[in-house]
Write an enzyme that holds these catalytic residues in place. Structure first.
Site, PDB file in Angstrom:
ATOM      1  N   ASN A 185      -2.465   2.262 -10.323  1.00  0.00           N
ATOM      2  CA  ASN A 185      -2.980   1.554  -9.139  1.00  0.00           C
ATOM      3  C   ASN A 185      -2.955   0.066  -9.455  1.00  0.00           C
ATOM      4  O   ASN A 185      -2.599  -0.345 -10.566  1.00  0.00           O
ATOM      5  CB  ASN A 185      -4.388   2.031  -8.799  1.00  0.00           C
ATOM      6  N   GLY A 193       0.866  -1.182   0.000  1.00  0.00           N
ATOM      7  CA  GLY A 193       0.000   0.000   0.000  1.00  0.00           C
ATOM      8  C   GLY A 193       0.898   1.226   0.000  1.00  0.00           C
ATOM      9  O   GLY A 193       1.842   1.306   0.808  1.00  0.00           O
ATOM     10  N   ALA A 194       0.628   2.165  -0.917  1.00  0.00           N
ATOM     11  CA  ALA A 194       1.590   3.250  -1.160  1.00  0.00           C
ATOM     12  C   ALA A 194       1.956   4.056   0.106  1.00  0.00           C
ATOM     13  O   ALA A 194       3.145   4.156   0.452  1.00  0.00           O
ATOM     14  CB  ALA A 194       1.071   4.148  -2.283  1.00  0.00           C
ATOM     15  N   GLN A 218      -5.013  -9.408  -2.404  1.00  0.00           N
ATOM     16  CA  GLN A 218      -5.147  -8.386  -1.356  1.00  0.00           C
ATOM     17  C   GLN A 218      -6.622  -8.101  -1.061  1.00  0.00           C
ATOM     18  O   GLN A 218      -6.988  -7.736   0.055  1.00  0.00           O
ATOM     19  CB  GLN A 218      -4.459  -7.076  -1.777  1.00  0.00           C
ATOM     20  N   ASP A 239      -1.260   4.503  -6.556  1.00  0.00           N
ATOM     21  CA  ASP A 239       0.156   4.409  -6.186  1.00  0.00           C
ATOM     22  C   ASP A 239       0.975   5.581  -6.704  1.00  0.00           C
ATOM     23  O   ASP A 239       2.025   5.910  -6.154  1.00  0.00           O
ATOM     24  CB  ASP A 239       0.746   3.090  -6.702  1.00  0.00           C
ATOM     25  N   ARG A 297      10.481  -0.807  -4.355  1.00  0.00           N
ATOM     26  CA  ARG A 297       9.356  -0.949  -5.298  1.00  0.00           C
ATOM     27  C   ARG A 297       9.302   0.336  -6.122  1.00  0.00           C
ATOM     28  O   ARG A 297       9.355   1.429  -5.545  1.00  0.00           O
ATOM     29  CB  ARG A 297       8.034  -1.181  -4.560  1.00  0.00           C
TER      30      ARG A 297
HETATM   31  O1  MRU Z   1       0.903  -4.179  -4.538  1.00  0.00           O
HETATM   32  P1  MRU Z   1       0.200  -3.462  -3.412  1.00  0.00           P
HETATM   33  O2  MRU Z   1      -0.613  -4.368  -2.561  1.00  0.00           O
HETATM   34  O3  MRU Z   1       1.150  -2.595  -2.628  1.00  0.00           O
HETATM   35  O4  MRU Z   1      -0.793  -2.484  -4.147  1.00  0.00           O
HETATM   36  C1  MRU Z   1      -1.525  -1.570  -3.375  1.00  0.00           C
HETATM   37  C2  MRU Z   1      -2.477  -0.783  -4.191  1.00  0.00           C
HETATM   38  O5  MRU Z   1      -2.508  -0.876  -5.399  1.00  0.00           O
HETATM   39  C3  MRU Z   1      -3.331   0.195  -3.481  1.00  0.00           C
HETATM   40  O6  MRU Z   1      -4.540   0.361  -4.148  1.00  0.00           O
HETATM   41  C4  MRU Z   1      -2.575   1.524  -3.439  1.00  0.00           C
HETATM   42  O7  MRU Z   1      -1.352   1.417  -2.785  1.00  0.00           O
HETATM   43  C5  MRU Z   1      -3.336   2.648  -2.887  1.00  0.00           C
HETATM   44  S1  MRU Z   1      -4.208   2.373  -1.384  1.00  0.00           S
HETATM   45  C6  MRU Z   1      -3.228   2.915  -0.178  1.00  0.00           C
END
Ligand code: MRU
Length: 364
Positions: free
Chosen positions: A247, A53-54, A198, A237, A92
């Site tokens: 995203n 999550g970003a 997720q 993201d 990342r």
């Molecule tokens: O690969 P992840 O689980 O880190 O991806 C997360 C997302 O795509 C979320 O939608 C994004 O970070 C925004 S929500 C805080």
């Protein structure tokens, strides 16, 4: 933090100089914590999505620098922190919050003071500030967003965007939590979010803890429920200056679907996810992950071992498919070049001035 409901997880915390990260790869089976003591460990935890999550990875990386600053011998403090910053920022590539948080902490080192103790204090203080600001942003986004939801709103979402993904209430799920707190009785259709699930592992869990009704769907069932939905809410993201948005992979599919079904499609994101340095979606680097994540899940083979796989972690939704951005600064509507730039211009200018000062150059 005590304004937050007790059902929320805390993905990252730093207390008594100890960093604690909730291992999200173990959810929903087990609530287990990791206690990394170096930046390299934190980077590895980010890479394998134990924290994801970003905004959450931004905060984890900021605290990663705090633990590193405590670990490094005085003689190597400055050089070691620079190295750690590079390692963390590269963990990342897509979520802009990661690099943004690392740069902020490193800027605080530059002005932190001459002694090693002052440097260590400055790093920890900045990491705490970043976390506290993200909590405030999540509360503001949730307030703005909840006003848009009707009573008994049917919400379609993807991935996980709750407290596990962003400190405080989260992003898109934060809006749902707030609507629930306001008595609007929302119901959520959660896409399972292949390949790492997720949506089914995390979003259902967070909503169930909050006692918010949730129905899990296979990603490919989204078109079968869109007509029953009032709105699609997703996180982000990285948001380019023109509004193109990276995203979780599958988001663009939902945006296209929402447009075809004439449903509003909102991106919920804090100002820390807007990236003035990226002009449009073509410039966003999309992380590609190991094909084994698709060929197998939790040790079970889902495809023959040598099957070729394309496994992008994110996709980029063009700005024209986005109804609006729900941000901590309010709701931004098209045309985005103007609506995004105006409320964020001051923050971005300050950032550029800090960058310039750090590089010993005159400000713009
Ligand atoms: O690969 P992840 O689980 O880190 O991806 C997360 C997302 O795509 C979320 O939608 C994004 O970070 C925004 S929500 C805080």
């Amino acid at each position: 933090m005590n304004r937050l409901p007790g059902y929320l997880f805390r993905a990252v915390s730093f207390e008594r100089n100890r960093l604690r990260i909730l291992d999200q790869t173990q959810l929903p089976h087990r609530v287990a914590y990791l206690y990394p003591t170096s930046a390299v460990e934190v980077a590895a935890i980010i890479k394998r999505l134990a924290v994801r999550g970003a905004p959450a990875i931004g905060v984890a990386a900021a605290y990663g620098l705090a633990v590193e600053a405590r670990r490094l011998p005085v003689a190597r403090l400055s050089q070691g922190l620079e190295q750690a910053a590079r390692t963390l920022a590269a963990a990342r590539p897509t979520a802009v919050n990661l690099k943004w948080a690392v740069v902020r902490v490193m800027q605080s080192v530059a002005v932190g003071g001459p002694t090693p103790a002052a440097v260590r204090r400055a790093v920890t203080k900045e990491a705490r500030t970043i976390e506290a600001e993200e909590v405030e942003r999540s509360l503001a986004m949730a307030r703005h967003g909840a006003k848009l939801l009707p009573k008994n709103a049917e919400v379609l979402t993807i991935c996980n965007t709750g407290a596990l993904a962003a400190p405080g209430l989260g992003t898109a799920l934060g809006v749902v939590f707030q609507a629930h707190i306001d008595g609007k009785r929302p119901h959520v259709y959660a896409c399972e979010t292949r390949p790492l699930l997720q949506g089914s592992r995390l979003t259902t869990l967070e909503l169930q803890r909050a006692k918010i009704p949730v129905t899990l769907i296979a990603d490919s069932a989204a078109a079968s429920v869109i007509d029953r939905c009032d709105v699609v809410l997703v996180g982000a993201d990285r948001i380019a200056a023109n509004g193109d948005t990276a995203n979780k992979v599958g988001t663009r599919m939902l945006a296209t679907l929402a447009r075809a079904a004439r449903k509003p499609f909102y991106v919920v994101a804090p100002s820390s996810t807007f990236d003035p340095g990226t002009r449009n979606g073509n410039q966003i680097v999309v992380e590609e992950r190991d094909g084994e994540e698709v060929r197998a899940f939790a040790g079970c083979r889902a495809a023959p071992a040598r099957t070729a796989v394309f496994n992008p972690a994110f996709d980029v939704t063009p700005a024209r498919l986005i109804t609006g951005f729900i941000t901590d600064r309010g709701i931004l509507s098209p045309p985005y070049r103007r609506s995004i730039t105006r409320p964020l211009a001051r923050t971005w200018r300050r950032g550029r001035e800090r960058d310039a000062a750090r590089a010993g150059m005159p400000g713009p």
